[in-house]
Design a protein around this motif. Structure first.
Motif, mmCIF file in Angstrom:
data_model
loop_
_atom_site.group_PDB
_atom_site.id
_atom_site.type_symbol
_atom_site.label_atom_id
_atom_site.label_comp_id
_atom_site.label_asym_id
_atom_site.label_seq_id
_atom_site.Cartn_x
_atom_site.Cartn_y
_atom_site.Cartn_z
ATOM 1 N N ALA A 1 -39.042 42.213 -71.935
ATOM 2 C CA ALA A 1 -38.192 41.298 -71.169
ATOM 3 C C ALA A 1 -38.824 40.964 -69.835
ATOM 4 O O ALA A 1 -38.685 39.859 -69.347
ATOM 5 C CB ALA A 1 -36.818 41.929 -70.961
ATOM 6 N N GLU A 2 -39.571 41.917 -69.260
ATOM 7 C CA GLU A 2 -40.218 41.651 -67.979
ATOM 8 C C GLU A 2 -41.293 40.574 -68.135
ATOM 9 O O GLU A 2 -41.410 39.678 -67.314
ATOM 10 C CB GLU A 2 -40.844 42.930 -67.437
ATOM 11 N N GLY A 3 -42.095 40.646 -69.194
ATOM 12 C CA GLY A 3 -43.119 39.638 -69.434
ATOM 13 C C GLY A 3 -42.505 38.277 -69.656
ATOM 14 O O GLY A 3 -43.048 37.260 -69.242
ATOM 15 N N ASN A 4 -41.373 38.276 -70.322
ATOM 16 C CA ASN A 4 -40.673 37.020 -70.550
ATOM 17 C C ASN A 4 -40.232 36.406 -69.227
ATOM 18 O O ASN A 4 -40.355 35.214 -69.021
ATOM 19 C CB ASN A 4 -39.470 37.286 -71.451
ATOM 20 N N SER A 5 -39.724 37.227 -68.319
ATOM 21 C CA SER A 5 -39.258 36.696 -67.048
ATOM 22 C C SER A 5 -40.424 36.221 -66.188
ATOM 23 O O SER A 5 -40.289 35.265 -65.442
ATOM 24 C CB SER A 5 -38.427 37.738 -66.304
ATOM 25 N N ILE A 6 -41.572 36.893 -66.289
ATOM 26 C CA ILE A 6 -42.737 36.460 -65.520
ATOM 27 C C ILE A 6 -43.211 35.096 -66.006
ATOM 28 O O ILE A 6 -43.526 34.219 -65.198
ATOM 29 C CB ILE A 6 -43.861 37.513 -65.611
ATOM 30 N N THR A 7 -43.265 34.888 -67.315
ATOM 31 C CA THR A 7 -43.714 33.588 -67.812
ATOM 32 C C THR A 7 -42.695 32.500 -67.502
ATOM 33 O O THR A 7 -43.083 31.372 -67.214
ATOM 34 C CB THR A 7 -44.000 33.637 -69.324
#
Length: 143
Positions: free
Chosen positions: A2-8
């Motif tokens: 979920a963190e990678g999703n929010s960064i992108t």
């Protein structure tokens, strides 16, 4: 993940903000507005596509062995640069697309990455990060 999703998502949002800024300024100073807007749109769509391709690459590389992951990431890196060259070449050769607009819109990824780096919270210089742990009253603490 979920963190990678929010960064992108955050990076894509910042790219879109920069694209709107570039489009607004360019519309005021250019003679051929349609060519300029087409250049910004083509470069902007490609930039968002590159962000998505990077996300997919990193998600898949995590599940590979280190040597295979390194080769996979390097191959995708070269593929993204080849695609960038093709988009820039098409934008420069095509007379109905403003070449300055497409170059600026492709460079928004760099600007958005710098912007992202300036707005992220600072980590300590020693590399330590404090974590909050959940401790049950029933379990004895490790400390």
């Amino acid at each position: 993940m979920a963190e990678g999703n929010s960064i992108t998502r955050t990076l894509s949002f910042k790219v879109i903000v920069l694209l709107l800024f570039i489009m607004g300024i360019g519309v005021l100073i250019t003679n051929n507005i349609t060519a300029y807007v087409q250049g910004v749109l083509l470069g902007g769509l490609f930039t968002i596509l590159k962000i998505k391709l990077m996300e997919i690459t990193f998600k898949r590389a995590v599940n590979k062995k280190p040597d295979a992951a390194k080769r996979y990431v390097q191959a995708n890196y070269m593929l993204r640069y080849l695609l960038t060259f093709i988009v820039l070449f098409v934008g420069i050769v095509t007379p109905t697309i403003d070449s300055i607009a497409i170059i600026l819109s492709v460079l928004t990824l760099k600007a958005a990455a710098y912007w992202q780096g300036m707005t992220e919270p600072k980590t300590p210089l020693d590399g330590s990060v404090e974590f909050l742990e959940w401790e049950d009253d029933d379990e004895p603490s490790d400390f």
